[in-house]
Design a protein around this motif. Structure first.
Motif, PDB file in Angstrom:
ATOM      1  N   ALA A  38       0.829  -1.205   0.000  1.00 11.94           N
ATOM      2  CA  ALA A  38       0.000   0.000   0.000  1.00 11.94           C
ATOM      3  C   ALA A  38       0.866   1.259   0.000  1.00 11.94           C
ATOM      4  O   ALA A  38       0.565   2.225  -0.699  1.00 11.94           O
ATOM      5  CB  ALA A  38      -0.946   0.001   1.200  1.00 11.94           C
ATOM      6  N   ARG A  39       1.929   1.241   0.772  1.00 16.18           N
ATOM      7  CA  ARG A  39       2.818   2.417   0.824  1.00 16.18           C
ATOM      8  C   ARG A  39       3.530   2.640  -0.500  1.00 16.18           C
ATOM      9  O   ARG A  39       3.663   3.767  -0.969  1.00 16.18           O
ATOM     10  CB  ARG A  39       3.830   2.266   1.947  1.00 16.18           C
ATOM     11  N   ILE A  40       4.006   1.560  -1.092  1.00 20.00           N
ATOM     12  CA  ILE A  40       4.678   1.675  -2.390  1.00 20.00           C
ATOM     13  C   ILE A  40       3.692   2.177  -3.439  1.00 20.00           C
ATOM     14  O   ILE A  40       4.001   3.081  -4.214  1.00 20.00           O
ATOM     15  CB  ILE A  40       5.297   0.328  -2.813  1.00 20.00           C
ATOM     16  N   ALA A  72      -4.959   3.242 -11.068  1.00 19.50           N
ATOM     17  CA  ALA A  72      -4.659   1.847 -10.703  1.00 19.50           C
ATOM     18  C   ALA A  72      -3.804   1.777  -9.440  1.00 19.50           C
ATOM     19  O   ALA A  72      -4.073   0.972  -8.541  1.00 19.50           O
ATOM     20  CB  ALA A  72      -3.967   1.142 -11.862  1.00 19.50           C
ATOM     21  N   LEU A  73      -2.794   2.618  -9.352  1.00 24.54           N
ATOM     22  CA  LEU A  73      -1.942   2.619  -8.163  1.00 24.54           C
ATOM     23  C   LEU A  73      -2.685   3.144  -6.935  1.00 24.54           C
ATOM     24  O   LEU A  73      -2.487   2.653  -5.825  1.00 24.54           O
ATOM     25  CB  LEU A  73      -0.680   3.446  -8.422  1.00 24.54           C
ATOM     26  N   GLY A  74      -3.554   4.111  -7.140  1.00 21.39           N
ATOM     27  CA  GLY A  74      -4.368   4.629  -6.029  1.00 21.39           C
ATOM     28  C   GLY A  74      -5.323   3.584  -5.493  1.00 21.39           C
ATOM     29  O   GLY A  74      -5.507   3.458  -4.274  1.00 21.39           O
ATOM     30  N   PHE A  75      -5.939   2.818  -6.376  1.00 22.50           N
ATOM     31  CA  PHE A  75      -6.818   1.731  -5.933  1.00 22.50           C
ATOM     32  C   PHE A  75      -6.033   0.719  -5.109  1.00 22.50           C
ATOM     33  O   PHE A  75      -6.506   0.236  -4.082  1.00 22.50           O
ATOM     34  CB  PHE A  75      -7.465   1.020  -7.117  1.00 22.50           C
ATOM     35  N   MET A 113      -0.078  -4.273  -8.714  1.00 22.84           N
ATOM     36  CA  MET A 113      -0.155  -3.855  -7.315  1.00 22.84           C
ATOM     37  C   MET A 113      -1.586  -3.997  -6.784  1.00 22.84           C
ATOM     38  O   MET A 113      -1.789  -4.391  -5.637  1.00 22.84           O
ATOM     39  CB  MET A 113       0.339  -2.416  -7.157  1.00 22.84           C
ATOM     40  N   LEU A 114      -2.568  -3.678  -7.613  1.00 27.52           N
ATOM     41  CA  LEU A 114      -3.966  -3.815  -7.201  1.00 27.52           C
ATOM     42  C   LEU A 114      -4.304  -5.280  -6.945  1.00 27.52           C
ATOM     43  O   LEU A 114      -4.941  -5.608  -5.933  1.00 27.52           O
ATOM     44  CB  LEU A 114      -4.894  -3.225  -8.264  1.00 27.52           C
ATOM     45  N   GLU A 115      -3.894  -6.167  -7.824  1.00 28.61           N
ATOM     46  CA  GLU A 115      -4.186  -7.596  -7.641  1.00 28.61           C
ATOM     47  C   GLU A 115      -3.516  -8.123  -6.378  1.00 28.61           C
ATOM     48  O   GLU A 115      -4.142  -8.855  -5.601  1.00 28.61           O
ATOM     49  CB  GLU A 115      -3.733  -8.395  -8.865  1.00 28.61           C
ATOM     50  N   ILE A 116      -2.279  -7.745  -6.153  1.00 28.28           N
ATOM     51  CA  ILE A 116      -1.584  -8.164  -4.928  1.00 28.28           C
ATOM     52  C   ILE A 116      -2.333  -7.654  -3.703  1.00 28.28           C
ATOM     53  O   ILE A 116      -2.559  -8.397  -2.740  1.00 28.28           O
ATOM     54  CB  ILE A 116      -0.117  -7.671  -4.932  1.00 28.28           C
TER      55      ILE A 116
END
Length: 164
Positions: free
Chosen positions: A3-5, A50-53, A134-137
């Motif tokens: 989440a931080r990344i 996408a990264l924000g989600f 990142m969202l899937e993870i």
């Protein structure tokens, strides 16, 4: 950690998007245009979303409309939330597989964006692909966290009600 990344990368993408918009507006007064600004803005917006989600998912800081789910009772609502999480993981995974193939094809072909600058298409697609990964993870880790320890009850915080 993801989440931080994700939040850091989303902030970078949003800052770059803001800088691009300011540059477009400022340079327009001087009669100068930025080549491929539309394409670059679209890429940065996709990456930011996408990264924000991916950053919002681990702490349930996303919008959740559970009006009907709450009417199902405790066990029914938990089952509906679990089912919704599985469906979301599956949808993003399907999108991730398709987008990965598109990215790989663009990388192999060397095709460029349609704008004035010869930006390889795989570069901007990589920004969105990273956000999807990142969202899937984040979705999978959040699902596992709920299965192992928390359960699928309502969100722990409701920002609209002032509860943190």
């Amino acid at each position: 950690m993801t989440a931080r990344i994700s939040m850091f990368l989303a902030c970078l993408s949003l800052a770059a998007l803001t800088a691009l918009f300011v540059a477009i507006i400022a340079l327009r007064f001087a009669g100068i245009s930025i080549p491929s600004a539309d394409e670059i803005a679209g890429i940065l917006l996709g990456g930011t979303l996408a990264l924000g989600f991916a950053a919002a998912v681990p702490k349930d800081q996303h919008i959740a409309v559970d009006f009907f789910v709450d009417k199902l009772g405790t066990k029914g609502a938990a089952a509906a939330r679990a089912l919704a999480a599985v469906i979301m993981i599956a949808i993003i995974f399907y999108l991730l597989i398709g987008f990965s193939r598109m990215w790989y094809t663009a990388w192999l072909s060397g095709i460029t964006m349609l704008g004035h600058l010869p930006i390889p298409r795989w570069v901007p697609m990589g920004v969105v692909l990273l956000g999807l990964i990142m969202l899937e993870i984040s979705l999978v880790l959040r699902f596992l966290q709920r299965v192992i320890s928390e359960g699928f009850g309502p969100a722990k915080h409701d920002f609209l009600e002032g509860e943190l």
